[in-house]
Design a protein around this motif. Structure first.
Motif, PDB file in Angstrom:
ATOM      1  N   THR A  44       7.265  -2.194  -5.595  1.00 33.49           N
ATOM      2  CA  THR A  44       7.991  -1.854  -6.739  1.00 33.49           C
ATOM      3  C   THR A  44       6.614  -1.680  -8.317  1.00 33.49           C
ATOM      4  O   THR A  44       7.052  -0.211  -8.333  1.00 33.49           O
ATOM      5  CB  THR A  44       9.138  -2.388  -7.144  1.00 33.49           C
ATOM      6  OG1 THR A  44       9.917  -2.761  -5.474  1.00 33.49           O
ATOM      7  CG2 THR A  44      10.308  -1.937  -8.240  1.00 33.49           C
ATOM      8  N   VAL A  45       6.033  -2.421  -7.993  1.00 35.85           N
ATOM      9  CA  VAL A  45       4.913  -2.418  -9.339  1.00 35.85           C
ATOM     10  C   VAL A  45       3.632  -0.747  -8.780  1.00 35.85           C
ATOM     11  O   VAL A  45       3.787  -0.372 -10.425  1.00 35.85           O
ATOM     12  CB  VAL A  45       4.177  -3.509  -9.480  1.00 35.85           C
ATOM     13  CG1 VAL A  45       3.372  -3.589 -11.335  1.00 35.85           C
ATOM     14  CG2 VAL A  45       5.477  -4.341 -10.632  1.00 35.85           C
ATOM     15  N   GLU A  46       3.690  -1.004  -7.854  1.00 39.74           N
ATOM     16  CA  GLU A  46       2.676   0.081  -7.488  1.00 39.74           C
ATOM     17  C   GLU A  46       3.641   1.049  -7.433  1.00 39.74           C
ATOM     18  O   GLU A  46       2.712   2.251  -7.889  1.00 39.74           O
ATOM     19  CB  GLU A  46       1.772  -0.549  -6.037  1.00 39.74           C
ATOM     20  CG  GLU A  46       0.659   0.219  -5.834  1.00 39.74           C
ATOM     21  CD  GLU A  46       0.228   0.230  -4.479  1.00 39.74           C
ATOM     22  OE1 GLU A  46      -0.544   0.680  -4.087  1.00 39.74           O
ATOM     23  OE2 GLU A  46       0.480  -0.780  -4.243  1.00 39.74           O
ATOM     24  N   GLY A  47       4.760   1.486  -7.016  1.00 39.79           N
ATOM     25  CA  GLY A  47       4.870   2.438  -6.757  1.00 39.79           C
ATOM     26  C   GLY A  47       5.267   2.922  -8.391  1.00 39.79           C
ATOM     27  O   GLY A  47       5.070   4.123  -8.637  1.00 39.79           O
ATOM     28  N   ALA A  48       5.820   2.029  -8.875  1.00 46.32           N
ATOM     29  CA  ALA A  48       6.381   2.420 -10.580  1.00 46.32           C
ATOM     30  C   ALA A  48       5.380   2.767 -11.432  1.00 46.32           C
ATOM     31  O   ALA A  48       5.297   4.088 -12.453  1.00 46.32           O
ATOM     32  CB  ALA A  48       7.130   1.534 -11.216  1.00 46.32           C
ATOM     33  N   THR A  49       4.181   2.500 -10.763  1.00 48.56           N
ATOM     34  CA  THR A  49       3.204   2.080 -12.051  1.00 48.56           C
ATOM     35  C   THR A  49       1.484   3.287 -11.525  1.00 48.56           C
ATOM     36  O   THR A  49       0.402   3.816 -11.563  1.00 48.56           O
ATOM     37  CB  THR A  49       1.643   1.001 -12.615  1.00 48.56           C
ATOM     38  OG1 THR A  49       2.063   0.243 -11.458  1.00 48.56           O
ATOM     39  CG2 THR A  49       3.157   0.388 -13.449  1.00 48.56           C
ATOM     40  N   GLY A  50       1.758   3.533 -10.214  1.00 49.02           N
ATOM     41  CA  GLY A  50       0.495   4.272  -9.495  1.00 49.02           C
ATOM     42  C   GLY A  50      -0.534   3.051  -9.413  1.00 49.02           C
ATOM     43  O   GLY A  50      -0.560   1.702  -9.438  1.00 49.02           O
ATOM     44  N   SER A  51      -1.868   3.731  -9.310  1.00 46.37           N
ATOM     45  CA  SER A  51      -3.236   3.319  -9.392  1.00 46.37           C
ATOM     46  C   SER A  51      -3.130   2.017 -10.336  1.00 46.37           C
ATOM     47  O   SER A  51      -4.135   1.207 -10.525  1.00 46.37           O
ATOM     48  CB  SER A  51      -4.859   3.963  -8.710  1.00 46.37           C
ATOM     49  OG  SER A  51      -4.443   5.142 -10.411  1.00 46.37           O
ATOM     50  N   ALA A  52      -2.583   2.444 -11.207  1.00 50.86           N
ATOM     51  CA  ALA A  52      -3.061   1.434 -12.317  1.00 50.86           C
ATOM     52  C   ALA A  52      -2.474   0.421 -12.847  1.00 50.86           C
ATOM     53  O   ALA A  52      -2.822  -0.919 -12.999  1.00 50.86           O
ATOM     54  CB  ALA A  52      -2.705   2.395 -14.353  1.00 50.86           C
ATOM     55  N   GLY A  53      -1.190   0.381 -12.047  1.00 52.73           N
ATOM     56  CA  GLY A  53      -0.948  -1.636 -11.637  1.00 52.73           C
ATOM     57  C   GLY A  53      -1.064  -1.771 -10.322  1.00 52.73           C
ATOM     58  O   GLY A  53      -0.560  -3.059  -9.994  1.00 52.73           O
ATOM     59  N   ARG A  54      -2.147  -1.229  -9.767  1.00 52.67           N
ATOM     60  CA  ARG A  54      -2.247  -1.707  -8.530  1.00 52.67           C
ATOM     61  C   ARG A  54      -2.622  -3.238  -8.152  1.00 52.67           C
ATOM     62  O   ARG A  54      -2.182  -3.764  -7.152  1.00 52.67           O
ATOM     63  CB  ARG A  54      -3.183  -0.745  -7.583  1.00 52.67           C
ATOM     64  CG  ARG A  54      -3.208  -1.301  -6.098  1.00 52.67           C
ATOM     65  CD  ARG A  54      -3.876   0.232  -4.883  1.00 52.67           C
ATOM     66  NE  ARG A  54      -3.227   1.301  -5.046  1.00 52.67           N
ATOM     67  CZ  ARG A  54      -3.778   2.841  -5.636  1.00 52.67           C
ATOM     68  NH1 ARG A  54      -4.639   2.601  -5.391  1.00 52.67           N
ATOM     69  NH2 ARG A  54      -2.637   3.070  -5.226  1.00 52.67           N
ATOM     70  N   PRO A  55      -3.618  -3.793  -8.794  1.00 54.58           N
ATOM     71  CA  PRO A  55      -4.661  -4.348  -8.821  1.00 54.58           C
ATOM     72  C   PRO A  55      -3.281  -5.841  -9.021  1.00 54.58           C
ATOM     73  O   PRO A  55      -3.451  -7.141  -9.031  1.00 54.58           O
ATOM     74  CB  PRO A  55      -5.637  -4.807  -9.776  1.00 54.58           C
ATOM     75  CG  PRO A  55      -5.593  -3.729 -10.289  1.00 54.58           C
ATOM     76  CD  PRO A  55      -3.959  -2.350  -9.860  1.00 54.58           C
ATOM     77  N   ILE A  56      -2.744  -5.765 -10.305  1.00 59.24           N
ATOM     78  CA  ILE A  56      -0.986  -6.506 -10.664  1.00 59.24           C
ATOM     79  C   ILE A  56      -0.602  -6.407  -9.049  1.00 59.24           C
ATOM     80  O   ILE A  56       0.138  -7.696  -8.675  1.00 59.24           O
ATOM     81  CB  ILE A  56      -0.538  -6.155 -11.798  1.00 59.24           C
ATOM     82  CG1 ILE A  56      -1.346  -6.282 -13.272  1.00 59.24           C
ATOM     83  CG2 ILE A  56       0.336  -7.147 -11.859  1.00 59.24           C
ATOM     84  CD1 ILE A  56      -1.188  -5.441 -14.123  1.00 59.24           C
ATOM     85  N   ALA A  57       0.098  -5.464  -8.609  1.00 61.81           N
ATOM     86  CA  ALA A  57       1.068  -4.962  -7.738  1.00 61.81           C
ATOM     87  C   ALA A  57       0.395  -5.808  -6.269  1.00 61.81           C
ATOM     88  O   ALA A  57       1.396  -6.797  -6.277  1.00 61.81           O
ATOM     89  CB  ALA A  57       1.393  -4.223  -7.489  1.00 61.81           C
ATOM     90  N   ARG A  58      -1.508  -6.000  -6.349  1.00 60.53           N
ATOM     91  CA  ARG A  58      -0.914  -6.015  -4.646  1.00 60.53           C
ATOM     92  C   ARG A  58      -1.051  -8.309  -4.842  1.00 60.53           C
ATOM     93  O   ARG A  58      -1.616  -9.001  -4.377  1.00 60.53           O
ATOM     94  CB  ARG A  58      -2.662  -6.221  -5.000  1.00 60.53           C
ATOM     95  CG  ARG A  58      -2.942  -4.299  -4.715  1.00 60.53           C
ATOM     96  CD  ARG A  58      -2.517  -4.451  -3.068  1.00 60.53           C
ATOM     97  NE  ARG A  58      -2.041  -2.911  -2.969  1.00 60.53           N
ATOM     98  CZ  ARG A  58      -3.450  -1.702  -2.394  1.00 60.53           C
ATOM     99  NH1 ARG A  58      -4.252  -2.479  -2.283  1.00 60.53           N
ATOM    100  NH2 ARG A  58      -3.075  -0.631  -2.327  1.00 60.53           N
ATOM    101  N   ALA A  59      -1.957  -8.035  -6.529  1.00 60.07           N
ATOM    102  CA  ALA A  59      -1.693  -9.720  -7.020  1.00 60.07           C
ATOM    103  C   ALA A  59      -0.731 -10.336  -6.558  1.00 60.07           C
ATOM    104  O   ALA A  59      -0.128 -11.518  -5.944  1.00 60.07           O
ATOM    105  CB  ALA A  59      -2.482 -10.264  -8.860  1.00 60.07           C
ATOM    106  N   VAL A  60       0.161  -9.822  -6.652  1.00 56.66           N
ATOM    107  CA  VAL A  60       1.563 -10.167  -6.712  1.00 56.66           C
ATOM    108  C   VAL A  60       2.678 -10.461  -5.697  1.00 56.66           C
ATOM    109  O   VAL A  60       2.662 -11.190  -4.335  1.00 56.66           O
ATOM    110  CB  VAL A  60       3.057  -9.575  -7.750  1.00 56.66           C
ATOM    111  CG1 VAL A  60       4.285  -9.760  -6.890  1.00 56.66           C
ATOM    112  CG2 VAL A  60       3.017  -9.753  -9.524  1.00 56.66           C
ATOM    113  N   ALA A  61       2.400  -9.524  -4.547  1.00 59.29           N
ATOM    114  CA  ALA A  61       1.638  -9.144  -3.212  1.00 59.29           C
ATOM    115  C   ALA A  61       1.190 -10.448  -2.511  1.00 59.29           C
ATOM    116  O   ALA A  61       1.925 -11.102  -1.789  1.00 59.29           O
ATOM    117  CB  ALA A  61       1.669  -8.107  -2.948  1.00 59.29           C
ATOM    118  N   ASP A  62      -0.063 -10.289  -2.812  1.00 57.47           N
ATOM    119  CA  ASP A  62      -0.729 -11.754  -2.272  1.00 57.47           C
ATOM    120  C   ASP A  62      -0.780 -12.868  -2.464  1.00 57.47           C
ATOM    121  O   ASP A  62      -0.233 -13.518  -2.320  1.00 57.47           O
ATOM    122  CB  ASP A  62      -1.895 -11.558  -3.115  1.00 57.47           C
ATOM    123  CG  ASP A  62      -2.700 -10.766  -2.430  1.00 57.47           C
ATOM    124  OD1 ASP A  62      -2.731  -9.856  -1.047  1.00 57.47           O
ATOM    125  OD2 ASP A  62      -3.837 -10.294  -2.475  1.00 57.47           O
TER     126      ASP A  62
END
Length: 85
Positions: A44-62
């Motif tokens: 959801t974070v990655e979808g809402a923020t795009g590539s800018a939020g990808r590092p945070i999104a991946r960290a949450v998923a991990d």
């Protein structure tokens, strides 16, 4: 007396096995839910923020996946302990 001891021992093994399997199953379920939620929030974070939020999104998923893996290991250990292994 030996037969009685064996009966008591078998009864204790049955109870510990049942408790171990129950606790292990619940732990596995909770871990699976936490993992799924973490991956969902990350997506959801990655979808809402795009590539800018990808590092945070991946960290949450991990983190969610890591907690799921840890819960699975704990659940397996509890089940094996309940079985006397």
């Amino acid at each position: 007396m030996n037969n009685r001891d064996n009966g008591v021992t078998e009864g204790v093994k049955f109870v510990t096995s049942t408790v171990g399997n129950t606790v292990g199953g619940v732990t596995n379920t909770v871990g699976g839910v936490v993992g799924a939620v973490g991956r969902g929030v990350g997506e959801t974070v990655e979808g809402a923020t795009g590539s800018a939020g990808r590092p945070i999104a991946r960290a949450v998923a991990d983190v969610g996946s890591s907690l799921e893996d840890a819960a699975a290991q704990v659940a397996g250990g509890v089940k094996r302990a309940g079985e006397g292994k």
